[in-house]
Design a protein around this motif. Sequence first.
Motif, short mmCIF file in Angstrom:
data_model
loop_
_atom_site.label_atom_id
_atom_site.label_comp_id
_atom_site.label_asym_id
_atom_site.label_seq_id
_atom_site.Cartn_x
_atom_site.Cartn_y
_atom_site.Cartn_z
N GLU A 142 7.96 6.10 -3.55
CA GLU A 142 6.68 6.77 -3.72
C GLU A 142 6.34 6.79 -5.20
O GLU A 142 7.21 6.98 -6.04
CB GLU A 142 6.80 8.19 -3.18
CG GLU A 142 5.55 9.01 -3.26
CD GLU A 142 5.74 10.40 -2.63
OE1 GLU A 142 4.74 10.91 -2.12
OE2 GLU A 142 6.85 10.95 -2.68
N LYS A 192 2.77 7.81 -14.48
CA LYS A 192 3.42 7.77 -13.16
C LYS A 192 4.89 7.35 -13.25
O LYS A 192 5.31 6.77 -14.23
CB LYS A 192 2.68 6.78 -12.24
CG LYS A 192 1.22 7.08 -12.05
CD LYS A 192 1.02 8.35 -11.27
CE LYS A 192 -0.46 8.58 -11.01
NZ LYS A 192 -0.75 9.88 -10.50
N CYS A 237 0.87 -1.17 0.00
CA CYS A 237 0.00 0.00 0.00
C CYS A 237 0.92 1.23 0.00
O CYS A 237 2.13 1.12 0.23
CB CYS A 237 -0.91 0.00 1.23
SG CYS A 237 -0.07 0.31 2.79
N TRP A 238 0.37 2.41 -0.26
CA TRP A 238 1.22 3.61 -0.39
C TRP A 238 1.97 3.93 0.90
O TRP A 238 3.10 4.40 0.87
CB TRP A 238 0.40 4.81 -0.87
CG TRP A 238 -0.63 5.29 0.11
CD1 TRP A 238 -1.91 4.86 0.24
CD2 TRP A 238 -0.44 6.29 1.11
NE1 TRP A 238 -2.54 5.52 1.26
CE2 TRP A 238 -1.66 6.42 1.82
CE3 TRP A 238 0.63 7.10 1.49
CZ2 TRP A 238 -1.83 7.31 2.86
CZ3 TRP A 238 0.45 7.99 2.53
CH2 TRP A 238 -0.76 8.09 3.21
N THR A 239 1.39 3.63 2.05
CA THR A 239 2.05 3.91 3.33
C THR A 239 3.26 3.00 3.53
O THR A 239 4.35 3.46 3.86
CB THR A 239 1.07 3.71 4.51
OG1 THR A 239 -0.07 4.54 4.30
CG2 THR A 239 1.72 4.05 5.83
N LYS A 259 4.32 8.73 -8.07
CA LYS A 259 3.66 10.00 -8.40
C LYS A 259 3.95 10.34 -9.85
O LYS A 259 4.63 9.58 -10.55
CB LYS A 259 4.10 11.12 -7.45
CG LYS A 259 5.58 11.39 -7.40
CD LYS A 259 5.88 12.44 -6.33
CE LYS A 259 7.36 12.78 -6.31
NZ LYS A 259 7.66 13.79 -5.31
N LYS A 286 6.25 3.73 1.24
CA LYS A 286 7.08 4.83 1.74
C LYS A 286 7.95 4.42 2.93
O LYS A 286 9.13 4.72 2.98
CB LYS A 286 6.21 6.02 2.18
CG LYS A 286 5.85 6.96 1.09
CD LYS A 286 5.09 8.15 1.68
CE LYS A 286 4.89 9.21 0.65
NZ LYS A 286 4.18 10.36 1.19
#
Length: 192
Positions: free
Chosen positions: A18, A36, A7-9, A20, A12
């Motif tokens: 990340e 992306k 997941c994104w958390t 983006k 990181k």
Amino acid sequence: MIGIEFCWTHLKTIKKLEIKRTTLKDPATGHRFHFKGVFAVGHPNEIVFKPNDEIIRYSGEKVSRSELSRRYGKYTAPYGIEDTTGLGPSLGFLDAALKRSVGAMINFKQNNNAALGKGKRWIKRRSISSHGRRTERAEKITYMCVKALKNIRGGDEIFADYGKAYKMNEPTSHKTENVTKKRKRSNRRWEG
């Protein structure tokens, strides 16, 4: 995004990555592309990845050369890489178009700061014999991953070289064929 492993958390905090909008620009217009990219997370002066550090695993669906050819014809598979984790000839290909990984989202660029390579780690295999005896042994596994070629600092976008066989800007748009959905659609009966 299709089935990424973090997941994104956790991406990181665990992997220091990340996802983006990319920094790549369209050479014709000078505007940034809308797709992306993968970036290192940290302070701009902090070195997040050093040369030969494993950044992320590259995973995908294992397919043969003939299956890759059936899917993409004479063109390059946009998320396909050759699996070279063995010592001998190719073990086939990893096609990450449907079975996506974060590693597959790293963009190609000539002046790259990362490359595809082999990752290795030891795992413990536990088993129980037919007599109920428990055994444990260590086993080394190899896998495809993206490794840093030079220092990558916080905020840097990660770019990798996909190899000599990869061709950019082919005169086609790639379409991913989801065989399972196609099969389900053809089996439906429409009543009128």
